[in-house]
Design an enzyme around this catalytic site. Structure first.
Site, PDB file in Angstrom:
ATOM      1  N   ASP A 131       0.823  -1.207   0.000  1.00 24.68           N
ATOM      2  CA  ASP A 131       0.000   0.000   0.000  1.00 24.68           C
ATOM      3  C   ASP A 131       0.858   1.259   0.000  1.00 24.68           C
ATOM      4  OD1 ASP A 131      -2.323  -1.467   0.018  1.00 24.68           O
ATOM      5  OD2 ASP A 131      -2.679  -1.259   2.175  1.00 24.68           O
ATOM      6  N   GLU A 239      -9.419   0.368   3.817  1.00 20.37           N
ATOM      7  CA  GLU A 239      -8.727   1.441   3.113  1.00 20.37           C
ATOM      8  C   GLU A 239      -7.398   0.936   2.574  1.00 20.37           C
ATOM      9  OE1 GLU A 239      -9.767   4.321   2.271  1.00 20.37           O
ATOM     10  OE2 GLU A 239     -11.511   4.647   3.545  1.00 20.37           O
ATOM     11  N   CYS A 240      -6.942   1.552   1.468  1.00 15.30           N
ATOM     12  CA  CYS A 240      -5.724   1.105   0.802  1.00 15.30           C
ATOM     13  C   CYS A 240      -4.459   1.675   1.424  1.00 15.30           C
ATOM     14  CB  CYS A 240      -5.770   1.496  -0.677  1.00 15.30           C
ATOM     15  SG  CYS A 240      -5.794   3.288  -0.928  1.00 15.30           S
ATOM     16  N   GLY A 241      -4.603   2.635   2.318  1.00 21.55           N
ATOM     17  CA  GLY A 241      -3.436   3.287   2.901  1.00 21.55           C
ATOM     18  C   GLY A 241      -3.426   4.774   2.608  1.00 21.55           C
TER      19      GLY A 241
END
Length: 271
Positions: A131, A239-241
C-alpha cells in the site's frame, strides 16, 4: 456558480479547528455541486485524486459544468489496475478537458520493474509495504511536485468502514485538506447521476463489480452485499493506505520492513 461559491475568498492556511467546524456547518447545507463550486473558489492548490470510481466520476462531470478550468486530476497507477480501468482513463481524458497527472511507484514503469524491486505478490507477503509503495509514496510525491494543498476525494459515508463518519471537509495529519463533496450520497443516487448524465463508467460495473481497485484485491459483489464488499474480501481492511494516518504508517514500516522505503516530505500547507 452558486452565490456561496462566488462570494467566498481563498482560504488562508492552516485552518484552525474553529474555522473547520464553521466551514463544515456551512458545507453541510449545500448540494454537492455547490460544495464543489465553493471549493474551486476557496481552496488553494486544489486537485482531484481519483481511481475513476463512480463517485469520482460524478465529481469530474459536475466540475466540468461548474468551471471551464476544473482542478487537474491525479491518478495513482499501481501498475495492477484492470485493463478496463486504463481504458476508462483514456475515455475520461477524451470526454473532459482536464489534465491527468499519472504517478506510478517510485522508479517503476512496469509490473516487471516493481516485482524486481519488491518481489512477486507483495500484496500477500507484506500488504502494508504494498500500500505504501503503490499509493502513499506516489501520492506524496505528486503533492510535492504539483504543489497540492487540497484534494477532492470520492469518499462517501455510506461506504461504511472508516468512512462512516465523514465530514465535507477534513484536514489530515500532514495538513492536507480533503474535500468529500458527495459525502452524504448513497450508491443508488450515484448510479442515478451516472446514468442521467451519460458519464463514462468502468465496463466491469456491468459484470457484477461495484467498487474497482487492483485486479488482485477486487472481486464481484453478491446480492445484498455492500458496494465495497468486493474490495479485500475476507479481510477487515477497508482502506488502501491513502487515507490512513501517514506518520503512523511510515513509522511502522520503517521499523518492520525489509524493503527500502522513501517518501517525499509530508506536504506543507502553511500559507
Amino acid at each position: 456558480m452558486s452565490s456561496a461559491a462566488s462570494s467566498s475568498k481563498m482560504l488562508q492556511l492552516p485552518l484552525s479547528k474553529e474555522d473547520l467546524t464553521r466551514i463544515n456547518a456551512h458545507l453541510r447545507t449545500l448540494t454537492p455541486e455547490d460544495i464543489l463550486a465553493w471549493a474551486v473558489e476557496s481552496l488553494p492548490g486544489l486537485y482531484q485524486t481519483t481511481a475513476f470510481g463512480l463517485t469520482g466520476l460524478v465529481a469530474i462531470d459536475m466540475l466540468s459544468k461548474i468551471t471551464s478550468s476544473p482542478p487537474p486530476l491525479i491518478f495513482l497507477d499501481t501498475l495492477y489496475h484492470f485493463q478496463e480501468t486504463y481504458e476508462l482513463v483514456e475515455e475520461v481524458r477524451q470526454r473532459y478537458d482536464v489534465p491527468i497527472h499519472i504517478y506510478t511507484p517510485q522508479g517503476c514503469a512496469t509490473v516487471a520493474d516493481f516485482e524486481k524491486k519488491f518481489g512477486g505478490r507483495l500484496w500477500e507477503t507484506n500488504e502494508d509495504v504494498y500500500d505504501f509503495a503503490v499509493k502513499v509514496e506516489p501520492a506524496r510525491r505528486a503533492y510535492d511536485a504539483l504543489g497540492v494543498k487540497a484534494i477532492i476525494t470520492g469518499r462517501r459515508a455510506t461506504q461504511g468502514g472508516d468512512r462512516a463518519s465523514l465530514q465535507p471537509l477534513e484536514v489530515d495529519e500532514t495538513g492536507l485538506l480533503k474535500l468529500n463533496p458527495l459525502f452524504e450520497w448513497t450508491f443508488p443516487f450515484v448510479e442515478w447521476y451516472i446514468e442521467e448524465n451519460n458519464v463514462p463508467r468502468n465496463k466491469l460495473l456491468d459484470q457484477g463489480y461495484r467498487s474497482v481497485g487492483d485486479w488482485h484485491s477486487t472481486s464481484k459483489v453478491g446480492e445484498g452485499q455492500s458496494e465495497r464488499a468486493g474490495r479485500w474480501a475476507g479481510k477487515e481492511k477497508t482502506e488502501c493506505g491513502l487515507h490512513r494516518n501517514f506518520f503512523t504508517m511510515q513509522e511502522q514500516l520503517e521499523k518492520a520492513s525489509e524493503f527500502p522505503l522513501s517518501v517525499s516530505s509530508p506536504v506543507s500547507i502553511r500559507a
